[in-house]
Scaffold this active site. Structure first.
Site, PDB file in Angstrom:
ATOM      1  N   GLU A 161       0.844  -1.192   0.000  1.00 21.95           N
ATOM      2  CA  GLU A 161       0.000   0.000   0.000  1.00 21.95           C
ATOM      3  C   GLU A 161       0.881   1.244   0.000  1.00 21.95           C
ATOM      4  O   GLU A 161       1.716   1.435   0.890  1.00 21.95           O
ATOM      5  CB  GLU A 161      -0.951   0.055   1.212  1.00 21.95           C
ATOM      6  CG  GLU A 161      -1.877   1.266   1.056  1.00 21.95           C
ATOM      7  CD  GLU A 161      -2.839   1.516   2.212  1.00 21.95           C
ATOM      8  OE1 GLU A 161      -2.712   0.865   3.263  1.00 21.95           O
ATOM      9  OE2 GLU A 161      -3.717   2.391   2.043  1.00 21.95           O
ATOM     10  N   GLU A 167       5.139   4.811   3.211  1.00 24.87           N
ATOM     11  CA  GLU A 167       4.632   6.108   3.692  1.00 24.87           C
ATOM     12  C   GLU A 167       5.832   6.968   4.069  1.00 24.87           C
ATOM     13  O   GLU A 167       6.868   6.450   4.480  1.00 24.87           O
ATOM     14  CB  GLU A 167       3.713   5.849   4.907  1.00 24.87           C
ATOM     15  CG  GLU A 167       3.068   7.049   5.565  1.00 24.87           C
ATOM     16  CD  GLU A 167       2.336   7.983   4.611  1.00 24.87           C
ATOM     17  OE1 GLU A 167       2.912   9.039   4.337  1.00 24.87           O
ATOM     18  OE2 GLU A 167       1.222   7.669   4.163  1.00 24.87           O
ATOM     19  N   ASN A 177       9.945   7.424  -0.403  1.00 26.41           N
ATOM     20  CA  ASN A 177       9.179   7.936  -1.536  1.00 26.41           C
ATOM     21  C   ASN A 177       8.758   6.771  -2.439  1.00 26.41           C
ATOM     22  O   ASN A 177       9.611   6.059  -2.986  1.00 26.41           O
ATOM     23  CB  ASN A 177      10.073   8.919  -2.299  1.00 26.41           C
ATOM     24  CG  ASN A 177       9.419   9.481  -3.528  1.00 26.41           C
ATOM     25  OD1 ASN A 177       8.194   9.650  -3.585  1.00 26.41           O
ATOM     26  ND2 ASN A 177      10.233   9.789  -4.532  1.00 26.41           N
ATOM     27  N   ASP A 187      -2.830  12.204  -2.145  1.00 29.40           N
ATOM     28  CA  ASP A 187      -3.048  13.663  -2.081  1.00 29.40           C
ATOM     29  C   ASP A 187      -3.466  14.155  -3.462  1.00 29.40           C
ATOM     30  O   ASP A 187      -2.760  13.912  -4.443  1.00 29.40           O
ATOM     31  CB  ASP A 187      -1.766  14.354  -1.619  1.00 29.40           C
ATOM     32  CG  ASP A 187      -1.378  13.901  -0.213  1.00 29.40           C
ATOM     33  OD1 ASP A 187      -2.198  14.058   0.705  1.00 29.40           O
ATOM     34  OD2 ASP A 187      -0.269  13.360  -0.048  1.00 29.40           O
ATOM     35  N   LYS A 205      -4.791  22.298  -6.986  1.00 29.78           N
ATOM     36  CA  LYS A 205      -4.515  23.429  -7.868  1.00 29.78           C
ATOM     37  C   LYS A 205      -3.777  22.958  -9.116  1.00 29.78           C
ATOM     38  O   LYS A 205      -2.833  22.177  -9.011  1.00 29.78           O
ATOM     39  CB  LYS A 205      -3.634  24.450  -7.148  1.00 29.78           C
ATOM     40  CG  LYS A 205      -4.328  25.144  -6.011  1.00 29.78           C
ATOM     41  CD  LYS A 205      -3.425  26.208  -5.433  1.00 29.78           C
ATOM     42  CE  LYS A 205      -4.064  26.836  -4.212  1.00 29.78           C
ATOM     43  NZ  LYS A 205      -3.117  27.537  -3.383  1.00 29.78           N
ATOM     44  N   ASP A 244     -11.444  10.596  -3.890  1.00 22.85           N
ATOM     45  CA  ASP A 244     -12.715  11.327  -3.780  1.00 22.85           C
ATOM     46  C   ASP A 244     -12.644  12.618  -4.591  1.00 22.85           C
ATOM     47  O   ASP A 244     -13.523  13.462  -4.474  1.00 22.85           O
ATOM     48  CB  ASP A 244     -13.031  11.655  -2.313  1.00 22.85           C
ATOM     49  CG  ASP A 244     -12.020  12.618  -1.720  1.00 22.85           C
ATOM     50  OD1 ASP A 244     -10.912  12.768  -2.288  1.00 22.85           O
ATOM     51  OD2 ASP A 244     -12.321  13.242  -0.680  1.00 22.85           O
ATOM     52  N   THR A 270     -11.595   5.190   5.863  1.00 22.05           N
ATOM     53  CA  THR A 270     -10.601   5.991   6.598  1.00 22.05           C
ATOM     54  C   THR A 270     -11.134   7.415   6.742  1.00 22.05           C
ATOM     55  O   THR A 270     -12.133   7.790   6.123  1.00 22.05           O
ATOM     56  CB  THR A 270      -9.248   6.033   5.868  1.00 22.05           C
ATOM     57  OG1 THR A 270      -9.411   6.761   4.649  1.00 22.05           O
ATOM     58  CG2 THR A 270      -8.696   4.658   5.590  1.00 22.05           C
ATOM     59  N   GLU A 322     -11.731   9.179   3.442  1.00 28.28           N
ATOM     60  CA  GLU A 322     -12.950   8.822   2.715  1.00 28.28           C
ATOM     61  C   GLU A 322     -14.164   9.473   3.388  1.00 28.28           C
ATOM     62  O   GLU A 322     -15.038  10.031   2.723  1.00 28.28           O
ATOM     63  CB  GLU A 322     -13.127   7.300   2.671  1.00 28.28           C
ATOM     64  CG  GLU A 322     -14.409   6.916   1.958  1.00 28.28           C
ATOM     65  CD  GLU A 322     -14.495   5.443   1.568  1.00 28.28           C
ATOM     66  OE1 GLU A 322     -13.672   4.648   2.051  1.00 28.28           O
ATOM     67  OE2 GLU A 322     -15.379   5.108   0.780  1.00 28.28           O
TER      68      GLU A 322
HETATM   69  C1  LIG Z   1      -4.428  11.894   1.723  1.00 30.66           C
HETATM   70  S1  LIG Z   1      -3.412  10.774   2.599  1.00 30.66           S
HETATM   71  C2  LIG Z   1      -4.354   9.249   2.558  1.00 30.66           C
HETATM   72  C3  LIG Z   1      -3.860   8.229   3.547  1.00 30.66           C
HETATM   73  C4  LIG Z   1      -4.585   6.864   3.505  1.00 30.66           C
HETATM   74  N1  LIG Z   1      -4.372   6.175   2.242  1.00 30.66           N
HETATM   75  C5  LIG Z   1      -6.053   6.998   3.797  1.00 30.66           C
HETATM   76  O1  LIG Z   1      -6.881   6.740   2.928  1.00 30.66           O
HETATM   77  O2  LIG Z   1      -6.372   7.362   4.940  1.00 30.66           O
HETATM   78  C6  LIG Z   1      -2.094  10.465   1.441  1.00 30.66           C
HETATM   79  C7  LIG Z   1      -0.849   9.896   2.092  1.00 30.66           C
HETATM   80  O3  LIG Z   1       0.079   9.552   1.068  1.00 30.66           O
HETATM   81  C8  LIG Z   1       1.378   9.828   1.535  1.00 30.66           C
HETATM   82  N2  LIG Z   1       2.233  10.005   0.357  1.00 30.66           N
HETATM   83  C9  LIG Z   1       2.075  10.918  -0.628  1.00 30.66           C
HETATM   84  N3  LIG Z   1       3.019  10.786  -1.554  1.00 30.66           N
HETATM   85  C10 LIG Z   1       3.809   9.754  -1.145  1.00 30.66           C
HETATM   86  C11 LIG Z   1       4.974   9.154  -1.712  1.00 30.66           C
HETATM   87  N4  LIG Z   1       5.504   9.589  -2.860  1.00 30.66           N
HETATM   88  N5  LIG Z   1       5.544   8.131  -1.070  1.00 30.66           N
HETATM   89  C12 LIG Z   1       5.009   7.688   0.117  1.00 30.66           C
HETATM   90  N6  LIG Z   1       3.905   8.214   0.684  1.00 30.66           N
HETATM   91  C13 LIG Z   1       3.314   9.241   0.059  1.00 30.66           C
HETATM   92  C14 LIG Z   1       1.217  11.095   2.368  1.00 30.66           C
HETATM   93  O4  LIG Z   1       2.265  11.245   3.305  1.00 30.66           O
HETATM   94  C15 LIG Z   1      -0.138  10.855   3.018  1.00 30.66           C
HETATM   95  O5  LIG Z   1      -0.014  10.252   4.296  1.00 30.66           O
END
Ligand SMILES: C[S@@+](CC[C@H](N)C(=O)[O-])C[C@H]1O[C@@H](n2cnc3c(N)ncnc32)[C@H](O)[C@@H]1O
Length: 242
Positions: free
Chosen positions: A71, A96, A123, A146, A150, A182, A218, A221
């Site tokens: 994931e 993460e 990353n 994320d 924009k 979403d 989560t 969502e």
């Molecule tokens: C909007 S949150 C959603 C978290 C989870 N999937 C949920 O539905 O609750 C997006 C997550 O992706 C992580 N993230 C974004 N880009 C990433 C990357 N390139 N590598 C690892 N994690 C990343 C961010 O740190 C953040 O915690």
């Protein structure tokens, strides 16, 4: 000898690292639990990078050979801890960059006695490109990445044209990619990007896939639903290598 000049990434990343302090419980979790759960990664230019040429052997990491689910952007870990508990016959890897989220994930995993879960603080594109052996992943999940609302930030989106080749490398033939968001504009982008990806075929009929029942609700969502947004799921199968 002088230090070499600092090196930086040459591509935008899909996250801004949150500097929020960890709670005492999260600090303790990191100290006590990270040696077991968090995989050591050799770094390149940045703190969350993966040094090219370094990889893990999932069978060594998990102490067995089992189907592997990865994931990306596991956040607080709700989905992956739930999934790992529900499927002890599979192994799970959470990717993460948000340290407090990884600490929360370990606390929950430890509380539930989850044995088939490991974490990587890195990353995601670099994890797919370097850390995971080619063809080692059975399922790849990205839920509520994320959205980068924009237009000027859209270039930071993870599911963009550079993404399918990395996912295709890590997935085994017939492996599954699951996406959910979403944010309508991002959902449409995901579908366009995947439609153009020769290594993937859609595994759903109609406009969107049915909600993946292995995905727990989560906070992200719930927030989207409260704002009246439609949740879009997508699922693809990796085509056999030629
Ligand atoms: C909007 S949150 C959603 C978290 C989870 N999937 C949920 O539905 O609750 C997006 C997550 O992706 C992580 N993230 C974004 N880009 C990433 C990357 N390139 N590598 C690892 N994690 C990343 C961010 O740190 C953040 O915690």
């Amino acid at each position: 000898m002088t230090d070499p000049a600092p090196r930086f990434r040459d591509k935008p990343v899909s996250f801004v690292r949150r500097s929020g302090r960890m709670s005492d419980a999260q600090e303790r979790a990191w100290q006590d639990l990270a040696p077991h759960y968090v995989i050591d990664v050799e770094r390149d230019a940045a703190a969350t990078s993966v040094r090219p040429g370094t990889s893990i052997d999932p069978a060594t990491v998990f102490g067995r050979r089992a189907p592997l689910v990865v994931e990306i952007g596991s956040g607080q870990g709700h989905a992956i801890v739930h999934a790992a508990t529900a499927a002890p016959e599979r192994d799970f890897l959470a990717v993460e960059v948000f340290r407090a989220g990884l600490a929360r994930t370990m606390l929950d995993a430890d509380r539930d006695g989850v044995a088939n879960l490991r974490l990587v603080e890195a990353n995601a594109p670099e994890v797919l490109e370097h850390l995971l052996p080619a063809g080692s992943v059975d399922e790849l999940w990205i839920f509520f990445p994320d959205p980068w609302h924009k237009a000027k930030h859209n270039k930071r989106r993870l599911v963009a044209p550079a993404f399918p080749p990395l996912a295709a490398r890590a997935l085994r033939d017939g492996g599954v990619l699951r996406l959910a968001t979403d944010w309508e504009d991002y959902a449409l982008q995901m579908r366009d990007v995947m439609a153009a990806a020769a290594d993937f075929a859609p595994a759903f009929d109609g406009d969107w896939a049915p909600r993946f029942d292995g995905r727990v609700m989560t906070a992200f969502e719930r927030k989207g639903l409260q704002k009246g947004r439609e949740i879009c799921d997508l699922v693809y199968r990796r085509e056999p290598r030629g």
